[in-house]
Write a protein that holds these residues in place. Sequence first.
Motif: not given
Length: 118
Positions: A36-39, A45-48, A50, A93, A96, A108
């Motif tokens: 999961w990533y979020r923006q 966009r940033e990693l949350v 994996t 969110y 990925n 995505w």
Amino acid sequence: QVQLVESGGGLVQPGGSLRLSCAASGSIFNIDSMGWYRQAPGKQRELVATITSGGRISYADSAKGRFTISRDNAKNTVYLQMNSLKPEDTAVYYCNAVQRIMLRTDYWGQGTQVTVSS
């Protein structure tokens, strides 16, 4: 091609919880990791979090202790349990999936909105 369909976003009060789900379908062989990533508005966009096919997990510092990622390989689904949500968790969110067949290919989902507000 791999298709990712997310669900579970919504509006929640600070301190509340949400559970996101992401189901993968299509050519899902050799999926190495999902995550999961979020923006947030105006931000990159940033990693949350994996999780690899072998179960190795990584979290962003902002997610540690509050979020839990899990994966059901039989259902080709990855989950993100989010507890103690804060207004700064508000973002779209994205699910990925990383497929490795000679080369790396990232897939995505369409994104799901999470809004933390009173």
